[in-house]
Scaffold this motif. Structure first.
Motif, PDB file in Angstrom:
ATOM      1  N   LEU A 164       0.830  -1.201   0.000  1.00 31.14           N
ATOM      2  CA  LEU A 164       0.000   0.000   0.000  1.00 31.14           C
ATOM      3  C   LEU A 164       0.872   1.261   0.000  1.00 31.14           C
ATOM      4  O   LEU A 164       0.496   2.273  -0.585  1.00 31.14           O
ATOM      5  N   TYR A 165       2.029   1.200   0.643  1.00 28.35           N
ATOM      6  CA  TYR A 165       2.955   2.328   0.575  1.00 28.35           C
ATOM      7  C   TYR A 165       3.503   2.465  -0.831  1.00 28.35           C
ATOM      8  O   TYR A 165       3.604   3.567  -1.385  1.00 28.35           O
ATOM      9  N   GLN A 166       3.840   1.330  -1.437  1.00 28.00           N
ATOM     10  CA  GLN A 166       4.394   1.358  -2.789  1.00 28.00           C
ATOM     11  C   GLN A 166       3.388   1.916  -3.781  1.00 28.00           C
ATOM     12  O   GLN A 166       3.755   2.636  -4.714  1.00 28.00           O
ATOM     13  N   ASP A 167       2.079   1.593  -3.588  1.00 27.60           N
ATOM     14  CA  ASP A 167       1.059   2.083  -4.524  1.00 27.60           C
ATOM     15  C   ASP A 167       0.959   3.598  -4.496  1.00 27.60           C
ATOM     16  O   ASP A 167       0.542   4.217  -5.484  1.00 27.60           O
ATOM     17  N   THR A 168       1.299   4.224  -3.369  1.00 29.39           N
ATOM     18  CA  THR A 168       1.221   5.692  -3.278  1.00 29.39           C
ATOM     19  C   THR A 168       2.402   6.381  -3.943  1.00 29.39           C
ATOM     20  O   THR A 168       2.390   7.601  -4.104  1.00 29.39           O
ATOM     21  N   LEU A 169       3.422   5.611  -4.317  1.00 28.74           N
ATOM     22  CA  LEU A 169       4.631   6.218  -4.900  1.00 28.74           C
ATOM     23  C   LEU A 169       4.483   6.501  -6.387  1.00 28.74           C
ATOM     24  O   LEU A 169       5.373   7.117  -6.979  1.00 28.74           O
ATOM     25  N   ILE A 170       3.372   6.051  -6.996  1.00 31.18           N
ATOM     26  CA  ILE A 170       3.219   6.280  -8.434  1.00 31.18           C
ATOM     27  C   ILE A 170       3.160   7.770  -8.745  1.00 31.18           C
ATOM     28  O   ILE A 170       3.750   8.248  -9.729  1.00 31.18           O
ATOM     29  N   ASP A 171       2.462   8.533  -7.872  1.00 37.48           N
ATOM     30  CA  ASP A 171       2.375   9.983  -8.115  1.00 37.48           C
ATOM     31  C   ASP A 171       3.751  10.634  -8.075  1.00 37.48           C
ATOM     32  O   ASP A 171       4.071  11.508  -8.907  1.00 37.48           O
ATOM     33  N   GLU A 172       4.597  10.242  -7.129  1.00 32.59           N
ATOM     34  CA  GLU A 172       5.944  10.829  -7.057  1.00 32.59           C
ATOM     35  C   GLU A 172       6.780  10.441  -8.268  1.00 32.59           C
ATOM     36  O   GLU A 172       7.526  11.282  -8.815  1.00 32.59           O
ATOM     37  N   ALA A 173       6.657   9.197  -8.711  1.00 28.36           N
ATOM     38  CA  ALA A 173       7.410   8.781  -9.894  1.00 28.36           C
ATOM     39  C   ALA A 173       6.942   9.543 -11.131  1.00 28.36           C
ATOM     40  O   ALA A 173       7.759   9.915 -11.987  1.00 28.36           O
ATOM     41  N   LEU A 174       5.620   9.797 -11.231  1.00 28.14           N
ATOM     42  CA  LEU A 174       5.114  10.570 -12.380  1.00 28.14           C
ATOM     43  C   LEU A 174       5.650  11.998 -12.366  1.00 28.14           C
ATOM     44  O   LEU A 174       5.954  12.570 -13.428  1.00 28.14           O
ATOM     45  N   GLN A 175       5.734  12.617 -11.188  1.00 25.75           N
ATOM     46  CA  GLN A 175       6.258  13.986 -11.109  1.00 25.75           C
ATOM     47  C   GLN A 175       7.700  14.057 -11.613  1.00 25.75           C
ATOM     48  O   GLN A 175       8.080  15.005 -12.313  1.00 25.75           O
TER      49      GLN A 175
END
Length: 569
Positions: free
Chosen positions: A166-177
């Motif tokens: 669940l923590y990893q799923d929230t990192l998609i936004d940071e990777a997109l930025q």
């Protein structure tokens, strides 16, 4: 040699494994993303199917995955959900990928399981809920939340995911930025349908991730993209790939292990395996004998001690089991005897109290000279009640003989037809007083003989026919049927036309002092012991007997063994 082999493996791993691991993982993800695209085209218009497809992809590949719009922004799709069926409607429970701990989701949730969940409704119809907590300990409801309870009809939950999914799923936004400034150089490749790959590092955890973006089908002139992010350092996946990497070296290592195992198994392994099997059997209370180890070392001594222990335990447990069975039987018999004693005292008291009271009342009236003109009637009633008590006492003595197994049968060849006809003739007065008819049916023309004690079987027929007459309605027919069965038995049925017996009372009809009338109406006659005596007589004859309600009334039946010998009556 094993150390040398492992040294070579470690050197090869340091030089080539990381590159092999990355290439294998990326290639597998690209292939699965193409499969996802094919399936996405089929369910593009169904949001529920897209959600299920996304959740399955994340579970199968252990990746954080999302669908982007034409501006490369995440589309709000919950890949994980629960569908609950309440008493009135179906509610979809969305499981958020942020702000939720994995431990809050119970393991092993199944279809048709009942759950209670707390959350917030997201629509006016209260059919979509954002999950906050799944109740497992019946905690108090938090203000602002709503609790619903229902049966699970559909679900998609995290399975086989990394511990920090669940923590990893929230990192998609940071990777997109971090990726957006590089969009222009990759946009042409995306438009051509080629996947774009980059590596991204989480500054907080330091974990390296591989990020892949691929164009999906077009719907209503709107572009859609699939972004997949996976860790390059998950231990589980690394081990699986390492197993494939070791395929080429496994035969050499396996051969060495087999040779050494064969050598040392004769020294250590074989007696240990034998003792281990014996210990497992002892743990399961299986005391069958194991082959003894005859060596004079510690293994042999331990084996002999275990065999001795097995014998001792087996003997002790058998003794305890036998004693426990006997004790249980004695306790049940004691309880049964005590219950029978209480019932016997109560029944005797009830049956003797009424006639004694009547006798006392009439005797006191005669003693005081009350109604001297009715003296003969009072004396007749006293004699009648005395006869009732005498009949009860005789029946009780008869029943006590049967229960004490003091009755010996005198088996002879008896004509069942003649015996029944004789009993029917003895009831002619009772039949006429109630305007009843007694009809005897038999299929065979010849006489039917049974092997029985004629006096006892006559007592059985007397009791059953008396019972049938007592409970029959006036102007009806009592039917007595006799026939031969295929098992060389004579089957007799006595059926009247009258009120049925309650289904709950059919199993108690043979108990002593039982009467179908709850009020124990004395006008119906009987001591309540007749059918109990019938039961004992028929059991002594190994008879199959019973009672059942028919369309018209009640039918009693019994069987006796057929006799082809000379008649003795």
């Amino acid at each position: 040699m094993i150390l040398i082999v492992f040294s070579l493996v470690m050197v090869a791993e340091g030089l080539f494994f990381e590159r092999f691991y990355r290439m294998s993982k990326i290639h597998a993800l690209e292939r699965n993303m193409n499969h996802f695209e094919d399936k996405y085209k089929l369910v593009e218009s169904n949001k529920r199917q897209i959600s299920r497809l996304l959740g399955s992809f994340m579970n199968d590949n252990d990746t954080s995955t999302s669908i982007l719009n034409e501006r490369f922004e995440r589309i709000s799709i919950n890949p994980y959900f629960l569908e609950l069926q309440t008493d009135s409607k179906t509610i979809t429970i969305r499981i958020p990928t942020d702000g939720m701990e994995l431990d809050a989701i119970p393991q092993g949730i199944q279809i048709d399981e009942t759950l209670e969940v707390d959350g917030i409704f997201m629509d006016e119809d209260d059919t979509i809920m954002q999950l906050v907590d799944i109740q497992q300990k019946n905690e108090d409801l938090i203000n602002g939340l709503t609790r619903v309870k229902g049966k699970v009809t559909d679900l998609m939950l995290p399975e086989q995911r990394s511990y920090n999914l669940l923590y990893q799923d929230t990192l998609i936004d940071e990777a997109l930025q971090d990726w957006m400034p590089k969009l222009e150089q990759y946009e042409s490749r995306l438009q051509n349908g080629s996947p774009v790959q980059m590596e991204w590092r989480d500054n907080w955890s330091g974990v390296q991730y591989a990020v892949l973006i691929q164009s999906l089908s077009e719907s209503k002139n709107t572009d859609r993209y699939l972004i997949v992010m996976t860790s390059l350092q998950p231990v589980g996946e690394a081990v699986e790939i390492l197993k494939r990497y070791f395929v080429y070296l496994a035969p050499v290592i396996l051969m060495l292990i087999i040779i050494l195992s064969l050598i040392y198994s004769r020294i250590v392994s074989r007696p240990l395996v034998t003792l281990n099997r014996a210990a497992k059997r002892l743990a399961k209370l299986d005391f069958t004998m194991e082959p003894e180890i005859h060596s004079k070392d510690e293994f042999g001594e331990l084996s002999r001690n275990m065999i001795s222990l097995s014998w001792n335990l087996d003997t002790t447990l058998k003794e305890l089991t036998d004693m426990n069975v006997k004790l249980q039987a004695e306790m049940e018999e004691k309880q049964r005897s005590e219950q029978l004693r209480k019932e016997l005292i109560g029944n005797i008291s009830h049956e003797l109290k009424t006639p004694l009271g009547i006798v006392k009342g009439f005797a006191e009236g005669l003693q005081d000279g009350v109604a001297s003109d009715k003296r003969d009637r009072y004396l007749a009633l006293i004699v009648n009640e005395t006869d009732r008590m005498n009949a009860l006492i005789m029946d009780m003595l008869e029943l006590s003989k049967f229960e004490a197994e003091a009755i010996q049968l005198t088996l002879r060849s008896v004509s069942m037809t003649s015996l029944i006809q004789h009993v029917v003739d003895s009831f002619s007065h009772q039949l006429e007083s109630k305007h009843l008819q007694c009809k005897l049916n038999k299929k065979e023309e010849e006489e039917l003989f049974v092997k029985a004690d004629s006096r006892r079987i006559e007592q059985v027929v007397l009791n059953l026919l008396s019972n049938a007459i007592r409970h029959a309605v006036e102007n009806s027919v009592i039917t007595i049927s006799i026939e031969r069965t295929s098992a060389r038995k004579i089957y007799t049925v006595i059926e009247n036309n009258g009120p049925p017996i309650a289904e709950d009372d059919l199993s108690r009809i043979w108990d002593q002092f039982y009467r179908g009338e709850r009020s124990r109406d004395r006008k119906s006659g009987g001591t309540g012991l007749g059918l109990a005596i019938v039961k004992h007589i028929l059991e002594l004859h190994d008879s199959e007997f019973g009672v059942m309600n028919t369309n018209k009334g009640v039918a009693f039946s019994f069987t006796l063994y057929e006799s082809g010998g000379e008649i003795h009556e």
